[in-house]
Design a protein around this motif. Structure first.
Motif, PDB file in Angstrom:
ATOM      1  N   GLY A  32       0.810  -1.222   0.000  1.00 37.87           N
ATOM      2  CA  GLY A  32       0.000   0.000   0.000  1.00 37.87           C
ATOM      3  C   GLY A  32       0.834   1.257   0.000  1.00 37.87           C
ATOM      4  O   GLY A  32       0.421   2.289  -0.552  1.00 37.87           O
ATOM      5  N   LEU A  33       2.019   1.188   0.586  1.00 40.31           N
ATOM      6  CA  LEU A  33       2.901   2.356   0.622  1.00 40.31           C
ATOM      7  C   LEU A  33       3.671   2.545  -0.678  1.00 40.31           C
ATOM      8  O   LEU A  33       4.387   3.536  -0.835  1.00 40.31           O
ATOM      9  N   LYS A  34       3.560   1.571  -1.591  1.00 43.52           N
ATOM     10  CA  LYS A  34       4.196   1.640  -2.909  1.00 43.52           C
ATOM     11  C   LYS A  34       5.709   1.920  -2.817  1.00 43.52           C
ATOM     12  O   LYS A  34       6.261   2.724  -3.561  1.00 43.52           O
ATOM     13  N   GLY A  35       6.333   1.229  -1.862  1.00 41.17           N
ATOM     14  CA  GLY A  35       7.779   1.354  -1.715  1.00 41.17           C
ATOM     15  C   GLY A  35       8.226   2.518  -0.861  1.00 41.17           C
ATOM     16  O   GLY A  35       9.424   2.685  -0.615  1.00 41.17           O
ATOM     17  N   ASN A  36       7.287   3.348  -0.387  1.00 44.94           N
ATOM     18  CA  ASN A  36       7.642   4.521   0.431  1.00 44.94           C
ATOM     19  C   ASN A  36       7.692   4.172   1.914  1.00 44.94           C
ATOM     20  O   ASN A  36       6.979   4.735   2.738  1.00 44.94           O
TER      21      ASN A  36
END
Length: 322
Positions: A32-36
């Motif tokens: 959900g954080l897309k790698g962040n």
């Protein structure tokens, strides 16, 4: 009022849990954080490389991984995503519940060491023959009764461990692995060693303990590279007459067999340093032993010896155990 935990802290907490459900939830939060996510989370999820692949995370890390340990994961099968790890050189799959391998497994063409002890393999899939770079293979503690012909394609295999399986015959496929240097095949019901074992010209370490071998073929004496040989806990009553041709032997264990004497050629084993003959039926120490002038350790207890002959004094390096 207590401050709320950040997403990163929540993920770390979930990944530190022993709950598979919580770990999966932690990975979903990462997706959900897309790698962040922060560096601490990155380091933590890299400890679960297979889940990284399944969730399309840390691709650069997983694509360049050369070593992977998936032991004790209760895996009933190996996910097809294993094909993602194309740079793997070492793979451990010990103590799972594997009974076969997916076809994608054959894509691991750089694999040099594969350990799969403590699984449920009754047959080794033919796909194993595609791993032509393989040098070390451990299959101890499975349920194997035979080996596939495709194993003969493993031309770089030098070490093979097959202890604690269900072989009733010496696997003839093994004799087609000319580069093999170490072979362990203990605790099965092997009665006869195939004469073709003589083809293993490079074999220097051989462990055949705890079988029911009652005789050795004459061809066995052609294994001239052997330095370590363990035939303990079998049913041998004699050795081949030219056993002394194994002149590179340094370690020889023959304890708990049915030997009453040794062949005359035994005197040619001049490099022998360790000899274990305990638990046989020797009534006297065979004189051929007195010519083994490099012998450092001799185990004889559990035989039917009445005395120790004076010839034993010729073994100047010896520490004797009666």
């Amino acid at each position: 009022m207590l401050p709320q935990k950040s997403q990163n802290d929540k993920i770390i907490e979930l990944l530190n849990s022993e709950s598979e459900e919580n770990i999966e939830l932690g990975f979903q939060l990462c997706v959900g954080l897309k790698g962040n996510y922060n560096e601490a989370v990155q380091q933590k999820i890299q400890g679960f490389p297979l889940k990284c692949v399944q969730n399309q995370l840390e691709e650069s890390f997983t694509q360049n991984l050369t070593s992977l340990d998936l032991s004790s994961q209760y895996l009933p099968e190996l996910p097809k995503e294993i094909a993602h790890f194309t740079q793997l050189e070492s793979l451990e799959l010990n103590q799972n519940d594997l009974i076969t391998l997916p076809k994608e497994f054959g894509l691991l063409t750089k694999l040099k060491s594969l350990s799969m002890w403590g699984n449920l393999f009754a047959e080794l899939p033919a796909i194993i023959g595609q791993l032509k770079a393989l040098e070390v293979l451990s299959l101890d503690g499975n349920e194997l009764t035979t080996l596939p012909q495709e194993m003969s394609q493993l031309e770089n295999l030098t070490e093979l461990y097959l202890d604690d399986n269900l072989f009733s015959q010496f696997p003839i496929t093994l004799t087609q692995l000319p580069q093999l240097k170490k072979l362990a095949l203990t605790n099965s019901d092997i009665e006869i060693v195939a004469p073709e074992i003589a083809y293993l010209k490079n074999l220097f370490w051989l462990d055949l303990r705890e079988n029911i071998i009652d005789t050795l073929p004459n061809e066995f004496s052609k294994l001239s590279a052997l330095a370590y040989l363990d035939l303990s806990k079998n049913e041998l009553s004699e050795l081949p007459h030219d056993f002394g041709n194994l002149q590179n032997l340094r370690y020889l264990a023959l304890w708990v067999n049915a030997l009453t004497n040794l062949p005359n050629s035994f005197a040619n084993l001049h490099k022998l340093q360790h000899l274990n003959l305990r638990g046989n039926y020797l009534q006297t120490i065979p004189e051929v032993i007195f010519e083994l002038y490099n012998l450092e350790e001799l185990h004889l207890y559990g035989n039917e010896l009445q005395s120790i002959p004076k010839g034993i004094d010729s073994l100047k390096n010896l520490g004797i155990r009666k």
